[in-house]
Design a protein around this motif. Structure first.
Motif, mmCIF file in Angstrom:
data_model
loop_
_atom_site.group_PDB
_atom_site.id
_atom_site.type_symbol
_atom_site.label_atom_id
_atom_site.label_comp_id
_atom_site.label_asym_id
_atom_site.label_seq_id
_atom_site.Cartn_x
_atom_site.Cartn_y
_atom_site.Cartn_z
ATOM 1 N N GLN A 280 -41.922 -6.088 -2.715
ATOM 2 C CA GLN A 280 -40.921 -5.910 -1.674
ATOM 3 C C GLN A 280 -41.166 -4.594 -0.943
ATOM 4 O OE1 GLN A 280 -38.457 -8.073 -0.828
ATOM 5 N NE2 GLN A 280 -39.176 -9.542 -2.352
ATOM 6 N N SER A 281 -40.795 -4.559 0.319
ATOM 7 C CA SER A 281 -40.960 -3.328 1.094
ATOM 8 C C SER A 281 -40.005 -2.241 0.606
ATOM 9 C CB SER A 281 -40.730 -3.606 2.581
ATOM 10 O OG SER A 281 -39.439 -4.147 2.792
ATOM 11 N N LYS A 282 -38.871 -2.668 0.034
ATOM 12 C CA LYS A 282 -37.897 -1.720 -0.476
ATOM 13 C C LYS A 282 -37.501 -2.117 -1.883
ATOM 14 C CE LYS A 282 -33.486 0.496 0.673
ATOM 15 N NZ LYS A 282 -32.352 0.546 1.632
ATOM 16 N N VAL A 283 -37.679 -1.205 -2.814
ATOM 17 C CA VAL A 283 -37.331 -1.456 -4.210
ATOM 18 C C VAL A 283 -36.058 -0.687 -4.549
ATOM 19 C CG1 VAL A 283 -38.055 -1.195 -6.613
ATOM 20 C CG2 VAL A 283 -39.734 -1.840 -4.870
ATOM 21 N N LEU A 284 -35.017 -1.421 -4.964
ATOM 22 C CA LEU A 284 -33.735 -0.802 -5.303
ATOM 23 C C LEU A 284 -33.472 -0.746 -6.797
ATOM 24 C CD1 LEU A 284 -31.287 -2.299 -2.629
ATOM 25 C CD2 LEU A 284 -32.369 -0.047 -2.638
ATOM 26 N N ASP A 285 -33.850 -1.792 -7.512
ATOM 27 C CA ASP A 285 -33.445 -1.890 -8.922
ATOM 28 C C ASP A 285 -34.441 -2.781 -9.671
ATOM 29 O OD1 ASP A 285 -32.152 -2.040 -11.347
ATOM 30 O OD2 ASP A 285 -30.523 -3.321 -10.638
ATOM 31 N N THR A 286 -35.284 -2.167 -10.468
ATOM 32 C CA THR A 286 -36.277 -2.943 -11.223
ATOM 33 C C THR A 286 -35.772 -3.363 -12.594
ATOM 34 O OG1 THR A 286 -37.277 -0.927 -12.117
ATOM 35 C CG2 THR A 286 -38.198 -1.784 -10.061
ATOM 36 N N CYS A 287 -34.584 -2.893 -12.993
ATOM 37 C CA CYS A 287 -34.052 -3.263 -14.302
ATOM 38 C C CYS A 287 -33.785 -4.770 -14.347
ATOM 39 C CB CYS A 287 -32.758 -2.512 -14.589
ATOM 40 S SG CYS A 287 -32.973 -0.739 -14.817
ATOM 41 N N GLY A 288 -34.346 -5.427 -15.330
ATOM 42 C CA GLY A 288 -34.144 -6.864 -15.470
ATOM 43 C C GLY A 288 -35.147 -7.707 -14.710
ATOM 44 N N ALA A 289 -36.145 -7.078 -14.107
ATOM 45 C CA ALA A 289 -37.145 -7.854 -13.357
ATOM 46 C C ALA A 289 -37.935 -8.768 -14.283
ATOM 47 C CB ALA A 289 -38.085 -6.913 -12.601
ATOM 48 N N GLY A 290 -38.301 -8.256 -15.455
ATOM 49 C CA GLY A 290 -39.031 -9.086 -16.423
ATOM 50 C C GLY A 290 -38.181 -10.227 -16.944
#
Length: 338
Positions: A280-290
């Motif tokens: 994504q061009s903008k990353v806000l929250d990677t928690c829980g991506a997996g």
């Protein structure tokens, strides 16, 4: 249900046999997330740009994602799937305000909670320091003080009438997980139940899963250093060497994508499928991506009846959308997130 009393698993009034029950078994905790510019210096004051409470934990996250995706496809195709699929969470909670709030969240998201409430105990909690500028996440856990569900608990939750059971690999509960898998296989002689398992925590006690009769094994990048695996191809082939049965092996390597292959008796017997990460061009929250990738992959296999090689691509696309939003709620319309 309370562990210090006889546990009574309340069955729904509807005929569950008409539904496909998807069970996620593992951790649920309160995530308190702070968005910060940089990691704070010890013994100092530090202002946060954003703070959010949410239901976290791998299994709880995956159950939420699956439920949101059901709503997404309902909205897209204008049909009701509540009579076809039932998402359930099974795990351990405390006996406090946080636990009651989490139950309300599960209910609001159409997730059937069969959580064990431990009298007098505090619900598991995780503090997350998230710094998008530096690309770092720091977790502080208070999660291993509650008794984990054992086979007896799970039997009361009617696990033999499930369609798919996913186990979050937790070393504190590995003996009970193995006992449960063997129990299911001994009773489910027609193999109507699909069993999946995720390896993420780098702990030797989790290695026993390589010798168990499961259908899908998800291995995250975090587990690789435990064996000295340096890339996704090495992880795929070395992990396949350890699998004595037959299963689909799914390997996830963050921004470098994911791969899946069918393994039988320590050998890859089919084509290796690859899915890139969707950035994504903008990353806000990677928690829980997996957890999003895992749940979306399982969702695509069950609901869309996709081949695992195609399903990991769907999982990657949904996970890519997830990092551009806070939490999971907007996954109801994940394909419109940019």
């Amino acid at each position: 249900m309370y562990r210090d009393n006889q546990i009574n698993c309340i069955h729904l009034a509807i005929d569950m046999a008409e539904k496909k029950r998807i069970l996620f078994i593992g951790l649920a905790c309160v995530d308190i997330s702070f968005l910060i510019d940089s990691y704070p210096i010890e013994d100092s004051d530090h202002c946060s740009n954003f703070c959010r409470w949410s239901v976290g934990g791998n299994a709880a996250n995956s159950s939420q994602v699956f439920s949101h995706l059901l709503k997404w496809i309902e909205n897209r195709e204008n049909r009701n799937l509540q009579n076809h699929y039932q998402v359930e969470f099974i795990g351990s909670l405390g006996d406090d305000v946080a636990a009651r709030w989490m139950e309300e969240v599960f209910t609001a998201k159409r997730i059937t909670s069969r959580a064990i409430h431990n009298s007098g105990q505090t619900t598991a909690t995780t503090t997350v320091l998230n710094s998008p500028i530096n690309g770092t996440r720091t977790f502080i856990f208070y999660c291993n003080h509650l008794p984990e569900p054992n086979l007896e608990d799970l039997q009361r939750c009617d696990i033999l009438n499930a369609h798919w059971i996913h186990f979050e690999g937790r070393y504190v509960n590995m003996e009970s997980i193995l006992e449960t898998i063997r129990y299911i296989r001994s009773k489910d002689t027609e193999r109507k139940i699909t069993i999946s398992f995720e390896l993420e925590q780098p702990d030797k006690r989790l290695e026993a899963i390589f010798e168990e009769d499961i259908d899908y094994l998800f291995i995250g990048k975090q587990f690789a250093p435990h064996f000295g695996w340096n890339n996704i191809d090495e992880m795929l082939h070395r992990a396949a060497d350890k699998i004595i049965g037959n299963c689909w092996l799914v390997c996830i390597w963050g921004l470098l994508g994911s791969k899946v292959a069918k393994v039988s008796k320590r050998k890859i017997i089919d084509k290796v499928h690859f899915a890139p990460a969707y950035l994504q061009s903008k990353v806000l929250d990677t928690c829980g991506a997996g957890d999003t990738f895992l749940a979306a992959t399982i969702f695509d296999i069950i609901v869309n009846k996709s081949h695992p090689g195609k399903a990991i691509n769907f999982g990657s696309r949904v996970a890519g959308a997830k990092v551009a939003i806070h939490g999971f709620k907007q996954l109801d319309e994940w394909d419109s997130i940019s």
